[in-house]
Scaffold this motif. Structure first.
Motif, mmCIF file in Angstrom:
data_model
loop_
_atom_site.group_PDB
_atom_site.id
_atom_site.type_symbol
_atom_site.label_atom_id
_atom_site.label_comp_id
_atom_site.label_asym_id
_atom_site.label_seq_id
_atom_site.Cartn_x
_atom_site.Cartn_y
_atom_site.Cartn_z
ATOM 1 N N ALA A 1 0.845 -1.190 0.000
ATOM 2 C CA ALA A 1 0.000 0.000 0.000
ATOM 3 C C ALA A 1 0.882 1.242 0.000
ATOM 4 O O ALA A 1 2.004 1.231 0.488
ATOM 5 C CB ALA A 1 -0.901 -0.005 1.226
ATOM 6 N N ALA A 2 0.387 2.298 -0.568
ATOM 7 C CA ALA A 2 1.075 3.598 -0.559
ATOM 8 C C ALA A 2 2.479 3.517 -1.127
ATOM 9 O O ALA A 2 3.427 4.032 -0.556
ATOM 10 C CB ALA A 2 1.094 4.179 0.854
ATOM 11 N N GLY A 3 2.628 2.844 -2.250
ATOM 12 C CA GLY A 3 3.913 2.881 -2.934
ATOM 13 C C GLY A 3 4.867 1.772 -2.556
ATOM 14 O O GLY A 3 6.058 1.901 -2.795
ATOM 15 N N SER A 4 4.407 0.711 -1.990
ATOM 16 C CA SER A 4 5.243 -0.445 -1.676
ATOM 17 C C SER A 4 6.424 -0.042 -0.806
ATOM 18 O O SER A 4 7.474 0.334 -1.297
ATOM 19 C CB SER A 4 5.716 -1.104 -2.963
ATOM 20 O OG SER A 4 6.344 -2.308 -2.682
ATOM 21 N N CYS A 5 6.242 -0.114 0.478
ATOM 22 C CA CYS A 5 7.278 0.372 1.373
ATOM 23 C C CYS A 5 7.460 -0.512 2.599
ATOM 24 O O CYS A 5 6.714 -1.447 2.831
ATOM 25 C CB CYS A 5 6.978 1.804 1.794
ATOM 26 S SG CYS A 5 5.329 2.072 2.416
ATOM 27 N N LEU A 6 8.495 -0.188 3.363
ATOM 28 C CA LEU A 6 8.793 -0.842 4.627
ATOM 29 C C LEU A 6 8.465 0.133 5.745
ATOM 30 O O LEU A 6 8.758 1.323 5.649
ATOM 31 C CB LEU A 6 10.273 -1.212 4.702
ATOM 32 C CG LEU A 6 10.798 -2.144 3.629
ATOM 33 C CD1 LEU A 6 12.311 -2.314 3.778
ATOM 34 C CD2 LEU A 6 10.109 -3.486 3.704
ATOM 35 N N HIS A 7 7.866 -0.382 6.811
ATOM 36 C CA HIS A 7 7.533 0.455 7.971
ATOM 37 C C HIS A 7 8.228 -0.123 9.194
ATOM 38 O O HIS A 7 8.085 -1.304 9.494
ATOM 39 C CB HIS A 7 6.020 0.451 8.230
ATOM 40 C CG HIS A 7 5.218 0.973 7.088
ATOM 41 N ND1 HIS A 7 5.013 2.314 6.878
ATOM 42 C CD2 HIS A 7 4.580 0.327 6.083
ATOM 43 C CE1 HIS A 7 4.286 2.472 5.791
ATOM 44 N NE2 HIS A 7 4.010 1.289 5.290
ATOM 45 N N GLY A 8 8.975 0.724 9.885
ATOM 46 C CA GLY A 8 9.610 0.323 11.134
ATOM 47 C C GLY A 8 9.015 1.101 12.287
ATOM 48 O O GLY A 8 8.631 2.257 12.125
ATOM 49 N N GLU A 9 8.930 0.456 13.448
ATOM 50 C CA GLU A 9 8.382 1.124 14.631
ATOM 51 C C GLU A 9 9.181 0.698 15.855
ATOM 52 O O GLU A 9 9.594 -0.450 15.969
ATOM 53 C CB GLU A 9 6.915 0.747 14.808
ATOM 54 C CG GLU A 9 6.241 1.504 15.927
ATOM 55 C CD GLU A 9 4.728 1.286 15.945
ATOM 56 O OE1 GLU A 9 4.177 1.236 17.055
ATOM 57 O OE2 GLU A 9 4.127 1.175 14.875
ATOM 58 N N ILE A 10 9.385 1.647 16.759
ATOM 59 C CA ILE A 10 10.052 1.345 18.023
ATOM 60 C C ILE A 10 9.296 0.220 18.702
ATOM 61 O O ILE A 10 8.072 0.213 18.749
ATOM 62 C CB ILE A 10 10.084 2.589 18.938
ATOM 63 C CG1 ILE A 10 10.827 3.749 18.272
ATOM 64 C CG2 ILE A 10 10.662 2.262 20.306
ATOM 65 C CD1 ILE A 10 12.279 3.515 17.982
ATOM 66 N N ASP A 11 10.033 -0.750 19.239
ATOM 67 C CA ASP A 11 9.424 -1.918 19.878
ATOM 68 C C ASP A 11 9.026 -1.571 21.306
ATOM 69 O O ASP A 11 9.625 -2.020 22.269
ATOM 70 C CB ASP A 11 10.399 -3.092 19.846
ATOM 71 C CG ASP A 11 9.717 -4.418 20.097
ATOM 72 O OD1 ASP A 11 8.472 -4.448 20.130
ATOM 73 O OD2 ASP A 11 10.422 -5.417 20.262
#
Length: 105
Positions: A44-54
């Motif tokens: 979605a939204a341009g094929s991307c990777l999403h990282g988030e603080i654990d």
């Protein structure tokens, strides 16, 4: 007119490509001793990777966010809790849910 089935296969191909990029990114981050993030792969939204603080396991979330921002050369957004850019021709966004507007940059 495009075939919806073809579009789904294209999405899957894009996810597999991004997953390979993520694997390469994780190896490079480990070698650079960058703290871990929680990652997801999206088409979605341009094929991307999403990282988030654990959260809540990261004891110093701002330092982790800053380390990843520097490591990937990302641009920090105005509010300071998100950063985005590209790495290895892949759009990447990271998020620090525990960011405080009083945090000094």
């Amino acid at each position: 007119m495009s075939n919806p089935r073809d579009e789904r296969w294209f999405e899957r191909e894009q996810q597999m490509c991004r997953a390979r990029v993520l694997a390469d990114l994780l190896v490079a981050a480990e070698q650079a001793e960058i703290p871990p993030l929680r990652w997801s792969v999206s088409t979605a939204a341009g094929s991307c990777l999403h990282g988030e603080i654990d959260d809540p396991f990261d004891t110093n979330p701002q330092a982790t966010f800053d380390a990843w921002t520097r490591f990937l050369g990302l641009r920090v957004h105005k509010q300071g809790d998100r950063a985005s850019g590209t790495w290895n021709n892949t759009v990447i966004g990271i998020y620090n849910p525990r960011h405080s507007s009083t945090t000094k940059d």
